[in-house]
Write a protein that holds these residues in place. Structure first.
Motif, short mmCIF file in Angstrom:
data_model
loop_
_atom_site.label_atom_id
_atom_site.label_comp_id
_atom_site.label_asym_id
_atom_site.label_seq_id
_atom_site.Cartn_x
_atom_site.Cartn_y
_atom_site.Cartn_z
N ALA A 173 26.00 9.28 52.90
CA ALA A 173 27.13 8.49 53.40
C ALA A 173 28.06 8.12 52.24
O ALA A 173 29.28 8.19 52.35
CB ALA A 173 26.61 7.23 54.09
N GLN A 174 27.43 7.76 51.14
CA GLN A 174 28.20 7.39 49.97
C GLN A 174 29.04 8.58 49.50
O GLN A 174 30.22 8.45 49.19
CB GLN A 174 27.24 6.92 48.86
CG GLN A 174 27.81 5.92 47.90
CD GLN A 174 28.35 4.69 48.61
OE1 GLN A 174 27.82 4.27 49.64
NE2 GLN A 174 29.41 4.12 48.09
N SER A 175 28.40 9.75 49.47
CA SER A 175 29.11 10.93 48.97
C SER A 175 30.21 11.34 49.95
O SER A 175 31.22 11.90 49.55
CB SER A 175 28.13 12.07 48.72
OG SER A 175 27.83 12.70 49.93
N ALA A 176 30.00 11.03 51.24
CA ALA A 176 31.01 11.40 52.23
C ALA A 176 32.30 10.62 52.04
O ALA A 176 33.39 11.16 52.17
CB ALA A 176 30.48 11.17 53.63
N ILE A 177 32.17 9.33 51.70
CA ILE A 177 33.41 8.57 51.59
C ILE A 177 33.94 8.57 50.17
O ILE A 177 35.02 8.09 49.90
CB ILE A 177 33.24 7.12 52.10
CG1 ILE A 177 32.22 6.37 51.26
CG2 ILE A 177 32.87 7.10 53.55
CD1 ILE A 177 32.31 4.88 51.46
N LYS A 178 33.15 9.14 49.26
CA LYS A 178 33.63 9.21 47.88
C LYS A 178 34.71 10.29 47.76
O LYS A 178 35.64 10.16 46.97
CB LYS A 178 32.45 9.52 46.94
CG LYS A 178 32.57 8.79 45.62
CD LYS A 178 31.27 8.82 44.84
CE LYS A 178 30.79 10.23 44.62
NZ LYS A 178 29.37 10.28 44.26
N VAL A 179 34.58 11.34 48.56
CA VAL A 179 35.58 12.40 48.53
C VAL A 179 36.89 11.84 49.06
O VAL A 179 36.93 11.26 50.13
CB VAL A 179 35.13 13.59 49.41
CG1 VAL A 179 36.13 14.72 49.31
CG2 VAL A 179 33.76 14.06 48.98
N ARG A 180 37.97 12.02 48.30
CA ARG A 180 39.25 11.48 48.78
C ARG A 180 39.76 12.37 49.90
O ARG A 180 39.55 13.57 49.91
CB ARG A 180 40.24 11.42 47.62
CG ARG A 180 39.59 10.74 46.43
CD ARG A 180 40.49 9.91 45.56
NE ARG A 180 41.90 9.94 45.90
CZ ARG A 180 42.80 10.58 45.17
NH1 ARG A 180 42.43 11.28 44.13
NH2 ARG A 180 44.06 10.51 45.51
#
Lengths: 419, 233
Positions: free
Chosen positions: A404-411
């Protein structure tokens, strides 16, 4: 949480690649299955050993006299002494918190010569001189008549309560035992009751071959005077006999003129300590079960986390589109976390159900083939299942967190560029 | 509607940085249809991304509908995007496991519009782009032009202040391109503000104003006589 669209989406995502979802789910299900099975096996062992203890009051110690090993006040070492009834009184007065102090005397024993005769039948049995309280320390079921009571004690009545094993040996089938007489070492006692002991430890048969007579009558009949062979002492609930045994032994030493430092003059066995040792063994077993189970579960969770990462990677562009359309990042995070929790809980429940089915099967087999030593009714309690669910929810959160963290880290702009 | 002052943007490429936008001053009134033209590398997409709050500016100011757009966190940016902007992409960017109507309803879902109302609104916009009969079809069952029309319906569904179209006809043949432009012109006729990034001269001529970008600066900003796309359809 209870948003139809969100759930629809979760189902859509998880069902796009059914085989992958199932394979991932298997990891978690297997982990929780192992956990359940281990806990149930531990419980089975625990039940088995507990059954060995039976209903015996576990907060109990047994104390008997031995030879002194130190000279004291002019008395030599190696002296043979006996507990006296006064000792029982003294303990009662000076050690608070005791529930029962049962002085006991005993005749005969396993493998001894025949000491009980009835008509043409004879047998070798343990004969105890006891107070009525003993039935609360060493529970037995009265199958007919009654147990020894206080009137028997007061009037030195020569009555006896016999075990079912004794009955089988001395009486014919269907014969009425109440009111009949048996001869114990040449002294007649009237049978007033019979008992049966429940605990199924190794000497289960031996336990049924005992005869209880009033302590006072026993002393009189067999010339014991004031002597007490040994005592069974039970502490009140809330007190631990282990912490009181020192005091009790000291009272006896003082009364019997034994050197205070004579460690071997008074023999005792602390049932409570043994029981606690077994209890802590169960604790350790449970801990091992959780440890191993959670570790196996962990590998399943890593699998879920891995798959979620792949899913995120595959859906990067979609996430970019959603964010361009104005979905807020927290909502995306929530979606992924819920997917992960949903997957873990579903597969975990499958694991629990499968585990329960296996336990049910084992129980059915155990019932069919009869009792097995030290293993009775393996089971998991509801609290364990609830605990396992808790573990699953936490694991689902953990598994979904990194993806989840990596999903929203991508701009969003980068997400949109991925093809 | 849009007010941009002295906008700078550069990208870091390892040790050197690439200065893409070098001081852009630019404003758009309500109801305009603006084409942003330029060769690749001129910075037109970067400009559009900044306008779309998909990217942050380094220097300068950006005001959208009298709201200063700066230092937005992702949640705020998402809200503004949802409220102010509609996007149309070159590659359509429809979510391929959702039907046309579900795609159109998506921005409304983020506005927390109720299920039923969402469905009705989405159908209404699909009807406007002439795809009502295709509502339940998946994007994979639609042609390129149809996909782009669904994307336009989706962009319009949230009733944004500004519609941003990044090469909306880039992946389409000329006939479908004109169809899409016809649709965009009609939406503009209804009073909506639209920005179109394109490198095709004929598409640009269908707008009301052309802004030429070259090497990160505006080299030309002129009003043009609009060519109606309907005459080609």
């Amino acid at each position: 949480m209870f948003n139809k669209d969100r759930w629809q989406e979760i189902i859509e995502v998880l069902s796009t690649n059914v085989f992958r979802t199932l394979a991932t789910a298997f990891g978690v299900g297997w982990g929780i299955f192992i956990l359940i099975i281990l806990l149930a096996a531990g419980k089975g062992l625990e039940n088995g050993i507990r059954a060995d203890f039976g209903d015996i009051a576990t907060n109990t110690m047994f104390m008997w006299s031995r030879n002194t090993t130190k000279p004291y006040k002019g008395l030599p070492k190696g002296r043979n002494y006996r507990f006296k009834l006064e000792d029982v009184m003294a303990i009662n007065e000076r050690v608070p918190g005791l529930r029962f102090i049962s002085p006991r005397n005993q005749l005969g024993g396993f493998g001894g010569a025949n000491n009980v005769i009835r008509g043409l039948n004879a047998g070798a049995f343990n004969v105890y001189g006891d107070y009525p309280e003993i039935i609360k320390q060493e529970p037995m079921t009265i199958t007919s008549g009654r147990f020894v009571n206080q009137n028997d004690i007061n009037n030195n009545r020569k009555v006896a309560v016999i075990g079912d094993g004794v009955k089988n040996e001395l009486y014919d089938k269907g014969e009425d035992i109440l009111g009949s007489y048996i001869k114990i070492q040449g002294v007649n006692f009237m049978v007033v009751g019979s008992y049966k002991k429940k605990n199924n430890n190794g000497d289960g048969e031996e336990g049924q071959k005992e005869i209880f007579v009033p302590f006072t009558a026993f002393s009189q009949a067999f010339n014991m005077g004031n002597d007490v062979g040994w005592m069974a002492i039970t502490a009140n609930d809330g007190y631990s006999i282990s912490s009181m045994k020192e005091n009790i032994v000291n009272v006896v030493k003082e009364n019997r003129t034994i050197h205070p430092a004579d460690e071997r003059a008074v023999g005792y066995f602390d049932l409570y300590e043994q029981f606690n040792r077994v209890e802590s063994l169960f604790g350790a077993l449970r801990w091992v079960a959780y440890f191993v189970g959670v570790l196996v579960l962990l590998s399943g969770i890593i699998g879920v986390s891995n798959i979620m990462l792949i899913v995120i990677k595959e859906r990067t562009k979609e996430i970019g589109i959603r964010r361009a359309l104005g979905e807020d990042p927290w909502s995306i995070k929530k979606q992924i976390l819920m997917e992960s929790i949903f997957l873990t809980i579903m597969s975990g429940m499958a694991g629990i159900i499968f585990g329960a089915a296996v336990i049910y099967g084992i129980n059915a087999i155990l019932d069919a083939v009869g009792p097995v030593d030290m293993f009775v009714n393996p089971s998991v309690s509801l609290s364990v299942v609830v605990g396992a669910l808790g573990i699953l929810i936490i694991s689902g959160l953990l598994a979904g967190f990194i993806p989840a963290q990596s999903a929203i880290k991508v701009r969003p702009i980068e997400a949109l560029r991925t093809e | 509607m849009i007010e941009i002052k002295d906008l700078h943007k550069s990208y870091k490429m390892g040790s050197n940085s690439l200065h893409v936008l070098k001081g852009i001053n630019f404003s758009v009134e309500e109801g305009e249809l603006v084409a942003i033209m330029g060769s690749s590398g001129s910075g037109k997409s970067t400009l559009l991304n900044i306008l779309g709050m998909l990217d942050e500016l380094d220097e300068g100011s950006y005001t959208l509908d009298n709201v200063a757009i700066k230092n937005l966190n992702e949640t705020k940016a998402a809200q503004y995007r949802n409220k102010f902007l509609g996007f149309v992409f070159q590659s359509f960017n429809l979510i391929n496991y959702k039907s046309a109507v579900e795609n159109v309803a998506l921005p409304l879902y983020y506005q927390r519009v109720g299920r039923k109302e969402r469905q009705e609104k989405a159908l209404k916009y699909l009807e406007q782009v002439g795809l009502k009969e295709w509502a339940t079809h998946l994007p994979s069952e639609l042609s390129g032009g149809q996909k782009q029309r669904v994307a336009i319906a989706r962009a319009m569904a949230a009733e944004p202040k500004v519609l941003l179209a990044d090469e909306p006809t880039g992946a389409l043949d000329s006939t479908t391109s004109y169809e899409v432009m016809d649709l965009i012109q009609k939406i503009n006729d209804a009073g909506n503000t639209i920005l179109v990034v394109t490198h095709e001269e004929d598409i640009a001529q269908m707008c009301k104003r052309i802004v030429h970008l070259k090497d990160g600066v505006i080299v030309e900003d002129k009003k043009v006589e609009q060519v109606r796309a309907s005459q080609y359809v």
